[in-house]
Scaffold this motif. Structure first.
Motif, mmCIF file in Angstrom:
data_model
loop_
_atom_site.group_PDB
_atom_site.id
_atom_site.type_symbol
_atom_site.label_atom_id
_atom_site.label_comp_id
_atom_site.label_asym_id
_atom_site.label_seq_id
_atom_site.Cartn_x
_atom_site.Cartn_y
_atom_site.Cartn_z
ATOM 1 N N LYS A 57 -55.082 2.161 65.242
ATOM 2 C CA LYS A 57 -54.509 0.804 65.146
ATOM 3 C C LYS A 57 -55.628 -0.219 65.340
ATOM 4 O O LYS A 57 -56.384 -0.179 66.298
ATOM 5 N N GLN A 58 -55.711 -1.121 64.411
ATOM 6 C CA GLN A 58 -56.758 -2.137 64.466
ATOM 7 C C GLN A 58 -56.210 -3.441 65.012
ATOM 8 O O GLN A 58 -55.031 -3.745 64.882
ATOM 9 N N LYS A 59 -57.099 -4.241 65.555
ATOM 10 C CA LYS A 59 -56.717 -5.565 66.052
ATOM 11 C C LYS A 59 -56.569 -6.528 64.873
ATOM 12 O O LYS A 59 -57.327 -6.453 63.910
ATOM 13 N N ASP A 60 -55.629 -7.448 64.986
ATOM 14 C CA ASP A 60 -55.479 -8.481 63.966
ATOM 15 C C ASP A 60 -56.672 -9.434 64.023
ATOM 16 O O ASP A 60 -57.235 -9.665 65.091
ATOM 17 N N ILE A 61 -57.024 -9.952 62.851
ATOM 18 C CA ILE A 61 -58.096 -10.942 62.809
ATOM 19 C C ILE A 61 -57.642 -12.126 61.957
ATOM 20 O O ILE A 61 -56.719 -12.004 61.149
ATOM 21 N N ALA A 62 -58.297 -13.271 62.145
ATOM 22 C CA ALA A 62 -58.055 -14.442 61.299
ATOM 23 C C ALA A 62 -59.195 -14.518 60.295
ATOM 24 O O ALA A 62 -60.367 -14.498 60.674
ATOM 25 N N LEU A 75 -54.337 -6.079 39.228
ATOM 26 C CA LEU A 75 -53.438 -6.136 40.378
ATOM 27 C C LEU A 75 -53.386 -7.566 40.919
ATOM 28 O O LEU A 75 -54.415 -8.254 40.926
ATOM 29 N N PHE A 76 -52.231 -7.998 41.371
ATOM 30 C CA PHE A 76 -52.102 -9.330 41.980
ATOM 31 C C PHE A 76 -51.774 -9.220 43.467
ATOM 32 O O PHE A 76 -51.141 -8.254 43.903
ATOM 33 N N SER A 77 -52.210 -10.229 44.218
ATOM 34 C CA SER A 77 -51.899 -10.240 45.644
ATOM 35 C C SER A 77 -51.237 -11.562 46.019
ATOM 36 O O SER A 77 -51.559 -12.605 45.454
ATOM 37 N N GLU A 78 -50.321 -11.455 46.984
ATOM 38 C CA GLU A 78 -49.569 -12.649 47.403
ATOM 39 C C GLU A 78 -50.270 -13.376 48.544
ATOM 40 O O GLU A 78 -50.173 -14.592 48.662
ATOM 41 N N ASN A 79 -50.959 -12.615 49.388
ATOM 42 C CA ASN A 79 -51.591 -13.233 50.558
ATOM 43 C C ASN A 79 -52.918 -12.536 50.852
ATOM 44 O O ASN A 79 -53.323 -11.620 50.118
ATOM 45 N N VAL A 80 -53.577 -12.959 51.918
ATOM 46 C CA VAL A 80 -54.916 -12.447 52.231
ATOM 47 C C VAL A 80 -54.867 -10.959 52.587
ATOM 48 O O VAL A 80 -55.722 -10.177 52.166
ATOM 49 N N GLN A 81 -53.846 -10.573 53.335
ATOM 50 C CA GLN A 81 -53.694 -9.153 53.680
ATOM 51 C C GLN A 81 -53.650 -8.301 52.411
ATOM 52 O O GLN A 81 -54.311 -7.268 52.315
ATOM 53 N N GLU A 82 -52.891 -8.784 51.449
ATOM 54 C CA GLU A 82 -52.743 -8.010 50.212
ATOM 55 C C GLU A 82 -54.045 -7.983 49.412
ATOM 56 O O GLU A 82 -54.385 -6.967 48.809
ATOM 57 N N ALA A 83 -54.765 -9.093 49.411
ATOM 58 C CA ALA A 83 -56.044 -9.129 48.689
ATOM 59 C C ALA A 83 -56.990 -8.082 49.270
ATOM 60 O O ALA A 83 -57.663 -7.342 48.537
ATOM 61 N N HIS A 131 -59.740 -19.436 50.307
ATOM 62 C CA HIS A 131 -60.268 -20.293 51.367
ATOM 63 C C HIS A 131 -59.317 -20.481 52.546
ATOM 64 O O HIS A 131 -59.699 -21.067 53.552
ATOM 65 N N ALA A 132 -58.071 -20.035 52.404
ATOM 66 C CA ALA A 132 -57.118 -20.222 53.503
ATOM 67 C C ALA A 132 -57.298 -19.100 54.518
ATOM 68 O O ALA A 132 -57.389 -17.929 54.154
ATOM 69 N N VAL A 133 -57.341 -19.475 55.790
ATOM 70 C CA VAL A 133 -57.475 -18.469 56.851
ATOM 71 C C VAL A 133 -56.082 -17.965 57.202
ATOM 72 O O VAL A 133 -55.179 -18.744 57.495
ATOM 73 N N GLU A 134 -55.929 -16.656 57.140
ATOM 74 C CA GLU A 134 -54.648 -16.046 57.486
ATOM 75 C C GLU A 134 -54.894 -14.910 58.474
ATOM 76 O O GLU A 134 -56.011 -14.430 58.617
#
Ligand code: SF4
Ligand code: SF4
Lengths: 93, 388
Positions: free
Chosen positions: B2-7, B136-144, B175-178
């Motif tokens: 399990k990894q830690k979440d990051i911004a 492939l398309f991504s909706e958010n940073v996690q998906e990218a 450029h958006a931080v998520e």
């Protein structure tokens, strides 16, 4: 019916050839519309045509012209042009 | 593990995925809004955190030429671009796919010039649509981040062997931080495994030639082989998604659906706006409207049967396009209509071209789209927000 298309099932994926040196099998002589004809009487075996032929179609033996191998000769006419003795002439093929 | 979440912003997340993959070669030319990917990755290279050969090139055309060749020698290769950069690569795009090189390219989607505009729409990737690349398309940073890792596996699969585009919306994602949950680096390395190229160019024991002159006898059969590779990619993608779920807990589908099951009217949209449209769906659901939204995560190969299943029995389908084939429709519209032809009955279908050149499209705007269609005022093709 279209006959000149290869069967993709027998082709390597990705426009690749995996057999080295097989371009020899591609008989570029098929493209020819003119054919060089050698007059051995006039030839002095200077080998200029042999040096200039782009398709390795002039045969030699013991430093002398041994004839023409036309399977890859495209009929470009260079040999006829460079021959100092006009020993090669181009004829319709 | 399990990894830690990051911004993190989208571009840096792509670079992080590359760092964890540790590709053999990277060549890219900077262009907004892709620049951070390359800058960030160059830092990893300079700091010795990867062993990647990082090659500076003088243009995108050179970048893709280099990457195509490097991939054909058997080196795992990545690159990234956007907008004019992708346009400048165009000549090499179909060559890369016909050479069947599984290189991975991030596209920070940006409007094509002209008029010149650096903001997000899908003009770049849609104009590269017919070049034989997976997409492939991504909706958010996690998906990218996730798609970048997944893409490597799909592209390199021996049944596929095709280059792949991973799309992330310029600025909105780049450029958006998520907040994301990255994977453990060892898990990523294990997941992508070793690149096992077929007939690589630098195998001196087995000499081969690549990218030869074809002529009519071989051109079309070779294209057809690409069709087969693309077809295979649909199953491979589904399998890789399943495997990825095991290591990440994140479940992906070739078509992502939101409240589509009982919906009478659904919208189909690509990229980050999928998230915005989910909010609009929630709003309308609270008003008792049976609406839903879906995103074809896999754009190439086009998942026709999955789309047909999605549209089966629906009364209305709205296709949201962030690009315009001037003089025709949004590029996705005829493709969705084609998929709908697989069913016995056709829904009513409308096309909305929205957000060109980065026009912000908000939750209330998407809700308006649903309302306009419901009211019967929608035309076949609607230039959303433009005063006609
Ligand atoms: S015509 Fe051209 S290809 Fe043929 S033998 Fe002469 S030089 Fe060679
Ligand atoms: S160039 Fe003429 S003379 Fe010289 S070898 Fe050839 S045919 Fe003979």
């Amino acid at each position: 019916m279209m006959v000149n298309m290869a069967d993709h099932n027998s082709m390597i994926v990705g426009d690749r050839v995996i057999e080295p040196g097989n371009s020899e099998k591609f008989q570029t002589g098929d493209w020819r519309s003119q054919v060089p004809v050698l007059d051995k009487e006039k030839c002095i075996d200077c080998l200029t045509c042999w040096i200039f032929c782009p398709d390795d179609s002039i045969l030699t033996k013991d430093g002398k012209i041994a004839g023409l191998k036309l399977s890859h000769c495209k009929g470009c006419g260079i040999c006829a042009k460079v021959c100092p003795k006009d020993a090669i002439t181009m004829k319709g093929d | 593990m399990k990894q830690k979440d990051i911004a993190i912003n989208g571009d840096s997340a792509v670079a992080l995925a590359w760092k964890q993959i540790n590709p053999d070669v990277c060549a890219a030319y900077p262009i907004t809004p892709q620049t951070i990917i390359v800058e960030k990755f160059a830092e990893y290279v300079a700091d010795g955190e990867v062993t990647t050969e990082f090659i500076c090139v003088e243009s995108e055309h050179s970048a893709l030429t280099l990457c195509t060749t490097s991939s054909s020698t058997g080196a795992r290769t990545v690159t990234a671009t956007a907008s004019q950069g992708l346009a400048y690569m165009w000549e090499m795009l179909p060559i890369a796919s016909s050479m069947r090189v599984p290189l991975v390219m991030a596209v920070a989607n940006r409007a094509l010039s002209g008029p010149i505009d650096i903001h997000n729409d899908h003009g770049d990737v849609m104009s590269a649509r017919d070049c034989g690349w997976l997409s492939l398309f991504s909706e958010n940073v996690q998906e990218a981040y996730d798609m970048m890792i997944i893409a490597t596996r799909i592209a390199e699969h021996h049944d596929v062997q095709l280059p792949i585009l991973v799309n992330l919306d310029g600025f909105i994602l780049t450029h958006a931080v998520e907040r994301i949950t990255p994977l453990d680096e060892n898990d990523v390395k294990k997941f992508v495994g070793e690149f096992k190229p077929l007939y690589p160019l630098l195998d001196v024991k087995k000499p081969v030639s690549h990218n030869l002159m074809d002529g009519p006898m071989f051109y079309y059969p070779h294209k057809y082989q690409t069709v087969i590779g693309m077809k295979n990619a649909l199953k491979v993608t589904k399998d890789v998604f399943k495997e990825f779920e095991k290591i990440s807990g994140r479940k992906y589908s070739v078509i992502e659906e939101y409240k589509c099951d009982d919906a009478e009217c659904i919208a189909i949209i690509l990229g980050s706006a999928f998230g915005t449209m989910k909010e609009a769906v929630d709003q309308l659901r609270r008003e008792g409207k049976k609406v839903g939204v879906a995103m074809p995560r896999l754009f190439r190969p086009w998942p026709i049967e999955d789309l047909a299943k999605l549209m089966k029995g629906k009364k209305t389908v709205i296709v949201m396009d962030k690009h315009l084939s001037v003089g025709a429709y949004g590029p996705m519209f005829p493709e969705i209509v084609t998929a709908a032809l697989e069913n016995d009955t056709m829904p009513k279908m409308y096309n909305y071209v929205y957000g060109l050149g980065g026009v912000d499209t908000m939750v209330s705007d998407f809700a308006d789209v649903f309302r306009e269609v419901k009211s019967g005022k929608a035309k076949r093709i609607n230039y959303f927000g433009v005063k006609e």
